[in-house]
Design a protein around this motif. Structure first.
Motif, PDB file in Angstrom:
ATOM      1  N   GLY A  89       0.798  -1.231   0.000  1.00 26.30           N
ATOM      2  CA  GLY A  89       0.000   0.000   0.000  1.00 26.30           C
ATOM      3  C   GLY A  89       0.823   1.270   0.000  1.00 26.30           C
ATOM      4  N   GLU A  90       2.053   1.191  -0.537  1.00 29.25           N
ATOM      5  CA  GLU A  90       2.949   2.345  -0.519  1.00 29.25           C
ATOM      6  C   GLU A  90       2.825   3.155  -1.806  1.00 29.25           C
ATOM      7  OE1 GLU A  90       4.039   2.767   2.282  1.00 29.25           O
ATOM      8  OE2 GLU A  90       5.382   1.245   3.081  1.00 29.25           O
ATOM      9  N   VAL A  91       3.040   4.462  -1.695  1.00 29.77           N
ATOM     10  CA  VAL A  91       3.031   5.359  -2.854  1.00 29.77           C
ATOM     11  C   VAL A  91       4.425   5.399  -3.452  1.00 29.77           C
ATOM     12  CG1 VAL A  91       2.652   7.723  -3.648  1.00 29.77           C
ATOM     13  CG2 VAL A  91       1.161   6.742  -1.885  1.00 29.77           C
ATOM     14  N   PRO A 135      -1.061   2.963  -6.292  1.00 28.64           N
ATOM     15  CA  PRO A 135      -0.575   4.341  -6.094  1.00 28.64           C
ATOM     16  C   PRO A 135       0.828   4.528  -6.658  1.00 28.64           C
ATOM     17  CG  PRO A 135      -0.368   3.116  -4.051  1.00 28.64           C
ATOM     18  CD  PRO A 135      -0.995   2.162  -5.048  1.00 28.64           C
ATOM     19  N   ILE A 136       0.972   4.301  -7.982  1.00 25.30           N
ATOM     20  CA  ILE A 136       2.256   4.445  -8.662  1.00 25.30           C
ATOM     21  C   ILE A 136       2.179   5.614  -9.626  1.00 25.30           C
ATOM     22  CG2 ILE A 136       3.881   3.398 -10.287  1.00 25.30           C
ATOM     23  CD1 ILE A 136       3.124   0.675  -9.170  1.00 25.30           C
ATOM     24  N   ARG A 160       7.486  16.339  -5.093  1.00 25.77           N
ATOM     25  CA  ARG A 160       6.585  17.289  -4.439  1.00 25.77           C
ATOM     26  C   ARG A 160       5.182  17.204  -5.042  1.00 25.77           C
ATOM     27  NH1 ARG A 160      11.217  20.688  -4.313  1.00 25.77           N
ATOM     28  NH2 ARG A 160      10.628  21.653  -6.292  1.00 25.77           N
ATOM     29  N   LYS A 161       5.107  17.046  -6.358  1.00 20.82           N
ATOM     30  CA  LYS A 161       3.798  16.937  -7.016  1.00 20.82           C
ATOM     31  C   LYS A 161       3.042  15.705  -6.525  1.00 20.82           C
ATOM     32  CE  LYS A 161       4.948  19.233 -11.413  1.00 20.82           C
ATOM     33  NZ  LYS A 161       5.117  19.018 -12.877  1.00 20.82           N
ATOM     34  N   LYS A 204      -0.606  15.405  -4.551  1.00 24.85           N
ATOM     35  CA  LYS A 204      -1.733  14.624  -5.057  1.00 24.85           C
ATOM     36  C   LYS A 204      -2.206  13.571  -4.065  1.00 24.85           C
ATOM     37  CE  LYS A 204      -0.450  15.059  -9.957  1.00 24.85           C
ATOM     38  NZ  LYS A 204       0.064  14.332 -11.156  1.00 24.85           N
ATOM     39  N   THR A 205      -1.326  13.126  -3.183  1.00 25.30           N
ATOM     40  CA  THR A 205      -1.650  12.009  -2.288  1.00 25.30           C
ATOM     41  C   THR A 205      -1.819  12.430  -0.831  1.00 25.30           C
ATOM     42  OG1 THR A 205       0.701  11.506  -1.980  1.00 25.30           O
ATOM     43  CG2 THR A 205      -0.440  10.382  -3.785  1.00 25.30           C
TER      44      THR A 205
END
Length: 454
Positions: free
Chosen positions: A230-232, A285-286, A304-305, A309-310
């Motif tokens: 569940g990692e971005v 979340p990729i 940073r973007k 978003k997340t």
């Protein structure tokens, strides 16, 4: 234009500090001379802070004695003005409010000054390329935090208390059967047993010669991070397009030959696999950026973007690959340029609190050796990489060099450096036609007489 200073506020702060020596220490430590706009107020505060640091009095009488002994300071802060300043009525109860206003104005002045500096850098086409101009601008902007963030220096007593609390909290959760996440995992059982974990500020280097599958290996880790943990994840691909990366992800998740995905020639079973893979990917979340030869500035900007978003989440950055990145400054010395990049990637890991996994080419000279398994010195332009990296892994597939290899269909993941884990070798199964690395079966280890990774 709105004035970014207030003389009455500066006067009120200085008078409160001189009139109330008891209890003013915490306020003095919050301030610096640059927080004051007027030069004469900077002089007064300089002596207030100097006296405080020496543990001596800093009332109006003492401060004036300090000023009048310096002829240059006396020109800026005359006796007439100091008498006027010291007679100002200031309410100590409002000091906190006045300091907040003072800090707000000084921060805005710094922003204004930085904006002018950035404009100068943007116009200087002789000294800066567009990439180095971005690096300089980002450095200037990040420097603004210096006056508004909390200190990075802490007493060992405070650190010990925080670490002990964290250990006890994790111990309690483990005792209660609650999953505890510390760092991230690769998703490969034996490899994770060796590494223990990848910490949130680690720089991880994955080195291999061409055709060893380093991009596939990194993408497998990325997918496990996103799908199972569940990692971005932010994937910076300087070599492959986003479409090529997506085809590989579909092939791996759907267990369909990559050739079929690319050619669109597949049967009903393949279609079902593609549909299933797409459903998984759509919830991953990729984030993928496929700019050619990205710079450190590009990575910071995209990171940073992603966080915007997340809602502030970013758990890993994957870079493919290190040697094609654009260096902060082109010096003509490749070793120095790669050193700047590796140090920059390590700093990104620390600044964003997420591991950076960077792929690296290896020197061609290793192919002249009888034993072609990589070692640390095989990393191309390796000097600083060995120093900066927390974990260094190499991929070796014997079948690339020996077509009749008994180890066909497997890869050795050689851990050359693990700051907090164990070095050694772990074997994984490979199916690069389906863009896949995976754990070997227990039967394989039993047949080889191995107890897992070696």
């Amino acid at each position: 234009m709105i004035e970014l200073h207030s003389i009455p506020v500066e006067q009120a702060v200085l008078c409160s500090l001189m009139d109330h020596e008891q209890g003013s220490g915490d306020y003095i430590e919050q301030l610096s001379e640059s927080d004051f706009y007027a030069t004469r107020h900077q002089i007064v505060f300089h002596h207030i802070k100097s006296q405080f640091n020496k543990g001596e009095a800093h009332d109006a009488v003492v401060i004036w004695e300090c000023i009048r002994r310096n002829a240059m300071e006396l020109q800026q802060c005359t006796e007439e003005y100091f008498t006027e300043l010291s007679s100002t009525i200031a309410h100590f109860g409002l000091l906190n409010t006045h300091i907040k206003k003072l800090k707000d104005l000084s921060t805005r002045r710094r922003i204004h000054d930085v904006s002018k500096h950035i404009a100068t850098v943007a116009s200087d086409t002789l000294s800066y390329t567009s990439e180095t101009a971005i690096e300089k601008a980002q450095a200037l902007v990040s420097g603004l935090d210096g006056g508004v963030t909390e200190s990075d220096t802490h007493s060992v007593s405070d650190i010990a208390n925080d670490v002990l609390k964290d250990i006890l909290d994790r111990h309690q959760k483990i005792h209660e059967g609650i999953e505890v996440k510390v760092g991230v995992k690769t998703g490969f059982i034996e490899l994770d047993n060796k590494l223990d974990r990848i910490d949130r500020t680690d720089l991880v280097i994955v080195g291999a010669r061409p055709s060893m599958g380093k991009t596939t290996f990194a993408q497998n880790i990325m997918l496990d991070l996103a799908v199972n943990q569940g990692e971005v994840v932010l994937f910076m691909s300087g070599e492959m397009s986003k479409e090529q990366i997506m085809e590989r992800m579909i092939s791996g998740l759907g267990q369909i030959p990559l050739k079929q995905v690319r050619s669109a020639r597949f049967d009903a079973e393949g279609a079902a696999g593609i549909q299933q893979a797409i459903q998984v990917i759509q919830n991953c979340p990729i984030f993928i950026n496929d700019k050619a030869s990205p710079s450190l500035a590009d990575i910071r900007r995209e990171a940073r973007k992603v966080k915007q978003k997340t809602g502030g989440r970013l758990n890993a950055i994957v870079v493919d690959y290190l040697q094609i990145m654009t260096p902060p400054e082109k010096s003509g010395n490749k070793v120095h340029e790669i050193g700047d990049i590796s140090w920059g990637l390590k700093k990104i890991a620390k600044d964003f609190g997420c591991p950076v996994i960077a792929l690296s080419q290896l020197n061609r000279s290793l192919e002249q050796r009888p034993n072609k398994r990589p070692v640390m010195s095989d990393i191309r332009e390796s000097g600083a990489i060995e120093q900066d990296a927390d974990i260094i892994m190499f991929i070796y597939r014997d079948e690339v060099y020996n077509k009749e290899s008994k180890e066909a269909g497997t890869a050795e993941i050689i851990i050359g450096k693990a700051r907090n884990g164990s070095t050694g070798t772990v074997r994984l199964a490979t199916n690069l036609s389906q863009a896949t690395f995976c754990d070997l079966s227990p039967e394989y280890y039993a047949e080889q007489g191995l107890g897992g990774g070696v």
